[in-house]
Scaffold this active site. Structure first.
Site, short mmCIF file in Angstrom:
data_model
loop_
_atom_site.label_atom_id
_atom_site.label_comp_id
_atom_site.label_asym_id
_atom_site.label_seq_id
_atom_site.Cartn_x
_atom_site.Cartn_y
_atom_site.Cartn_z
CD GLU A 82 -10.10 4.21 -1.37
OE1 GLU A 82 -10.70 4.84 -0.65
OE2 GLU A 82 -8.82 3.93 -0.84
CG HIS A 117 -4.21 1.97 -1.86
ND1 HIS A 117 -4.56 2.76 -0.97
CD2 HIS A 117 -5.66 2.02 -3.11
CE1 HIS A 117 -5.70 3.40 -0.54
NE2 HIS A 117 -6.07 2.69 -1.52
CB CYS A 127 -0.87 9.07 -19.45
SG CYS A 127 0.13 8.43 -18.37
CG ASP A 141 -2.43 0.59 0.82
OD1 ASP A 141 -1.87 2.02 0.04
OD2 ASP A 141 -3.73 0.57 1.02
C1 TNX Z 1 -10.93 1.85 1.74
S1 TNX Z 1 -11.60 0.01 1.01
C2 TNX Z 1 -9.66 1.10 1.13
C3 TNX Z 1 -8.32 0.54 1.94
C4 TNX Z 1 -8.62 2.10 3.30
C5 TNX Z 1 -10.39 1.51 3.65
C6 TNX Z 1 -10.99 1.99 5.22
C7 TNX Z 1 -10.54 -0.20 -0.72
C8 TNX Z 1 -10.19 -1.26 -1.34
N1 TNX Z 1 -9.57 0.77 0.06
O1 TNX Z 1 -7.50 1.57 1.65
O2 TNX Z 1 -7.70 1.49 4.16
O3 TNX Z 1 -10.83 2.05 2.44
O4 TNX Z 1 -11.78 1.70 5.47
#
Ligand code: TNX
Length: 701
Positions: A488, A424, A503, A361
Site C-alpha cells: 500500500e 507506511h 526519481c 507505520d
Molecule cells: C492493510 S495488510 C494494511 C494495513 C492495515 C490493514 C487493515 C497490509 C499489508 N496493509 O496497513 O492496517 O489493511 O486491515
C-alpha cells in the site's frame, strides 16, 4: 468460503477502498471541525464531569478528557452507539452513571477492558448484562445489579480483579453465564457462575496426525515422581514442571512414575514429536527441543480435561507448514512490552512458532534505533486515531526486544521484525524529512488508510538509513527473517515518485523507459534489490514482504505474504514463477482485525468485511495447488492483528481467538484430520480453559 469471480473481487476491492476513503474523509472532517472549535475557544479546559442525554450531545474533543459521564437519554446499542462511544472515545472515563438513562440491555462487550473505569451505575429497568460487558475492567470497584436484571452473560465481569462489592438489589438472576465472575475477589459469587465443568473428552488443538487411545490402567498424575531429561532439554524439563504445577497442582513430585523427555533423531521433521502415556508415566520424544516442547503442549491440553488421571494414549505428530505466525501491530495502538510476553505464552500453546512485530507505520515508530534518536523523540506517540482523539505513546528499547527474543525462545517462538518500505513510513519521514522526495515535512498520521508520502528511492540517505536500521536490528533479532513491508505505497501506488525530479533522474539513469505504468514498480524493484542484497549478503537474512501484484519480480528465496482479498492465486502464481516462498494470510481467512460477525467488535471501523470463524477454519494452505507447491513454495500461515481499532491488550486476544486456533490448525494439521464440527467440539473445551485463565475470546460465532 467460496471465492467470488475476479469481477466480483474487483467490486469488493473497490467497495473496500471507497469505504476506507469515505471513513477517512469523515474522520478528517471530524478532526478538522474539532480542531477548529478548539482554536475558537482558546484557553478552554475540558470539563471533568457532564450530564447529557446521549454521547452525541458531547463535543468530540471533550470525550477523551471526561472523568465522569452521566447519560439520561434512550441509549443506543448498535453501531456507533452510546456504549461504543463510552468505551472507545472516552477511554479514560472513571465513573459512568446511567441510572436515569433508558436501556433494556447492556450490550455484549459494552465496557470491554476499560482500564480506568471505577464505577458504573446501571439503568433502572435493565434486564440483561451482555457477555463480557465488563471483561477486564481492572479498576471497577463496585456494581449494583438492579432487581430488573434477569440475565448476566458469559464472562460479564471476568477479570474485574478489584471488584470487591457486587450488590444484588433482589435475588441474583437465574441466568448467569459461565465465567461471569471469574477472578472477582468475592467468594460468595463462586457458586453463582459456572466456571466450565471439566469436560470428559480430551481436546487437542491443533489436531495431531495420529492419536491412539490405549487400554489399561490410567496414569495418576500424583504418581509422577520425577522428570528425566537430557541437559539439552533443561528448558523443556522446566516447562514439564510448570505444567504439573499449574494443571495438576503438583508442587512436590513424589511418586514412582516419571516424565521422560528425549531427543530422537529418527523422527522426521524438526518439530515432530511422539507422546506416550501409560500407567508408568509419560514419554515425549522430539527430533529437536522444539518437538519435545510441542509434545509437552499436547500433554498440557490432555491435563486440561483430566488433571488427575490420564488414560493411556499415544500421539505421533508433526506440522504441515513451517511457519505459523501471528502478526501484531504495536504502531497503531502500542502494546506494552510485558503484554507481548503474555501473548507469546498463549500462542505457543497452539504450536504457533513466530511472532511478527510490525514495528513501524505511518502512525508511529516503536523501536529504538540508537543512530536515529529523533525516531523515538518525535514519532513514538500516535497522537490520535480516527475518531479516538487520545494518544497512544510507547516504544520498545533494544534491550527489551532482546529480552523478548530470549523469552519467546523458551516457548519456541521466533520474533520477526518488520520495517516497512517504501510506504507506511510517515512516522520516520516526520522525524527525518530527508527520507522522502522533496524532504517534505509531514505530521505523524492520525487516521487509518494509505499515505502518499514514501521513502525516496533516489536518495542515498534512504539506503544509509535503512542499512543502519537493519544493522542495529540484526544485533537484536537473531531470527533468519526480516520483513520489509512493501504494501500500500500510496493511491495510486508509488505516485509520489512519478514527477519528483530525483526519481525521474534515477529512472533515466537506470534506463527505465517503459510507459505502461510499470516505471515506478521498477524503481521499487531497484530499491528492494539494494535492501535485499544488504540483508542477504551482509546480514545473512531472508527477506519477507507483503505481495502486491504489480510488483512482478520476486527474488528467489524471498518469502512473500499473500494478503489481499481475492488475489491469493495471483500471489501464488508469482511465487511459483519466481521460485519464491509464500506465506498465506489472505484477508478473507486471516484478517483477525476484522469483526468475526456483523456487530461484533470493532463495531465502528473503515468498512471492514467480516472474517467468520468458519472462514478462518476453511483456510486450506495448499490453496488447491499440487504437492510440488506445498513442498517447494508454501511456508506457512499468518493471522494478522492490525490495531487501528483494537485499543487494549485484552482486545488483541478477543480478535485473535478463537480464529487464531482455526488458523493454528490449518497451519499444523493434516487436511485429512480436520473437520469443522469436531473443531467446534474441541474449541468449547479450550475456550473454557482460556476464559478460566482470564483470556478474552470472542463468543460471536
Ligand atoms: C492493510 S495488510 C494494511 C494495513 C492495515 C490493514 C487493515 C497490509 C499489508 N496493509 O496497513 O492496517 O489493511 O486491515
Amino acid at each position: 468460503m467460496m471465492l467470488s469471480s475476479c469481477c466480483d473481487m474487483k467490486i469488493q476491492l473497490y467497495y473496500l477502498l471507497m469505504n476506507r476513503m469515505l471513513f477517512a474523509a469523515l474522520v478528517c472532517w471530524g478532526a478538522l471541525t474539532s480542531a477548529f472549535s478548539m482554536s475558537r475557544t482558546e484557553g478552554y479546559t475540558p470539563p471533568a464531569e457532564v450530564v447529557v442525554p446521549n454521547m452525541k450531545d458531547l463535543r468530540p474533543e471533550d470525550k477523551p478528557y471526561l472523568k465522569s459521564i452521566t447519560l439520561t437519554g434512550h441509549l443506543t446499542t448498535t453501531g456507533n452507539s452510546d456504549f461504543r462511544q463510552l468505551r472507545d472515545l472516552s477511554f479514560q472515563v472513571e465513573r459512568v452513571d446511567l441510572r436515569r438513562a433508558v436501556c433494556s440491555a447492556i450490550p455484549d462487550n459494552a465496557f470491554h477492558s476499560r482500564p480506568y473505569l471505577r464505577s458504573v451505575i446501571l439503568p433502572q429497568g435493565v434486564t440483561k448484562i451482555g457477555s463480557q460487558a465488563f471483561f477486564g475492567c481492572r479498576r471497577l470497584e463496585r456494581i449494583v445489579i438492579p432487581t430488573s436484571v434477569e440475565e448476566i452473560g458469559e464472562g460479564a465481569f471476568n477479570g474485574c480483579t478489584l471488584l470487591r462489592e457486587v450488590v444484588f438489589e433482589g435475588a441474583p438472576p437465574r441466568k448467569i453465564g459461565k465465567f461471569a465472575f471469574n477472578g472477582v475477589p468475592v467468594s460468595s459469587l463462586e457458586s453463582l457462575s459456572d466456571n466450565g465443568l471439566l469436560a470428559d473428552e480430551a481436546a487437542i488443538i491443533p489436531i495431531p496426525a495420529v492419536v491412539e487411545h490405549g487400554k489399561g490402567s490410567p496414569l495418576l498424575t500424583t504418581a509422577i515422581g520425577r522428570i528425566v531429561a537430557a541437559p539439552a532439554l533443561h528448558n523443556e524439563a522446566a516447562h514439564a514442571r510448570r505444567i504439573l504445577k499449574e494443571r495438576a497442582g503438583l508442587e512436590l513430585l513424589k511418586g514412582r512414575a516419571e516424565i521422560r523427555l528425549e531427543l530422537d533423531t529418527t523422527l522426521r521433521g524438526d518439530e515432530a514429536y511422539t507422546l506416550n502415556v501409560d500407567r508408568r508415566g509419560v514419554c515425549i520424544k522430539g527430533r529437536t527441543a522444539a518437538g519435545v516442547f510441542y509434545g509437552l503442549m499436547t500433554f498440557e491440553q490432555l491435563l486440561v480435561s483430566h488433571p488427575r488421571r490420564l488414560q493411556p494414549i499415544y500421539v505421533a505428530d508433526a506440522p504441515r507448514t513451517k511457519i505459523r505466525e501471528f502478526m501484531v501491530d504495536p504502531c497503531r495502538t502500542f502494546i506494552p512490552f510485558e503484554e507481548l510476553k503474555r501473548f507469546v505464552v498463549e500462542m505457543a500453546r497452539y504450536k504457533m512458532n513466530a511472532l511478527h512485530l510490525h514495528l513501524v507505520d505511518d502512525q508511529a515508530w516503536r523501536i529504538e534505533i540508537k543512530k536515529y534518536p529523533r525516531l523515538l523523540a518525535l514519532s513514538s506517540t500516535r497522537p490520535s486515531m480516527d475518531d479516538m482523539l487520545y494518544s497512544s505513546p510507547g516504544f520498545y528499547t533494544q534491550d527489551e526486544m532482546k529480552e523478548l527474543v530470549a523469552f519467546a525462545a523458551k516457548y519456541h517462538v521466533m520474533v520477526i521484525p518488520e520495517i516497512e518500505m517504501p510506504g507506511h513510513e510517515v512516522a520516520a519521514i516526520h522525524a527525518y524529512p530527508q527520507l522522502t522526495p522533496g524532504a517534505k515535512r509531514v505530521p505523524v498520521r492520525t487516521t487509518c488508510g494509505v499515505s502518499n508520502e514514501l521513502l525516496n528511492p533516489a536518495s542515498e540517505f534512504t539506503y544509509e538509513f535503512l542499512f543502519n536500521v537493519f544493522d542495529e536490528l540484526a544485533e537484536v533479532f537473531p531470527a533468519p527473517y526480516v520483513h520489509l513491508g512493501g504494501d500500500e505505497a500510496g493511491i495510486p501506488p508509488l505516485d509520489c515518485w512519478t514527477n519528483d525530479s530525483s526519481c525521474v533522474a534515477l529512472k533515466k539513469r537506470l534506463g527505465i523507459k517503459t510507459e505502461d505504468g510499470s516505471e515506478n514498480w521498477r524503481l521499487q524493484k531497484y530499491m528492494f534489490d539494494r535492501v535485499i542484497a544488504h540483508l542477504r549478503d551482509k546480514l545473512g537474512k531472508t527477506p519477507m514482504f507483503w505481495y502486491e501484484t504489480d510488483f512482478k519480480e520476486i527474488q528467489p528465496g524471498c518469502v512473500v505474504f499473500a494478503w489481499r482479498h481475492g488475489l491469493t492465486n495471483a500471489a501464488i502464481d508469482a511465487a511459483i514463477r519466481n521460485k519464491a516462498k509464500i506465506m498465506l494470510c489472505p484477508g478473507e481467512h486471516c484478517y483477525l482485525d476484522y469483526p468475526m460477525q456483523r456487530g461484533d467488535m470493532p463495531e465502528v471501523n473503515w468498512g471492514m468485511p467480516v472474517t467468520t470463524l468458519k472462514a478462518s477454519y476453511d483456510l486450506e494452505p495448499s490453496w488447491g495447488r499440487d504437492a510440488d507447491f506445498e513442498q517447494n513454495n508454501l511456508y506457512g500461515v499468518a493471522g494478522t492483528l492490525w490495531s487501528e481499532c483494537i485499543n487494549t491488550p485484552e482486545r488483541i486476544y478477543y480478535q485473535a481467538y478463537p480464529r487464531g486456533l482455526a488458523l493454528a490448525e490449518a497451519g499444523w494439521s493434516l487436511r485429512t484430520r480436520r473437520n469443522y464440527d469436531d473443531f467446534l467440539r474441541r474449541l468449547k473445551i479450550i475456550q473454557n480453559d482460556m476464559m478460566r485463565r482470564g483470556i478474552s475470546v470472542s463468543l460471536q460465532y
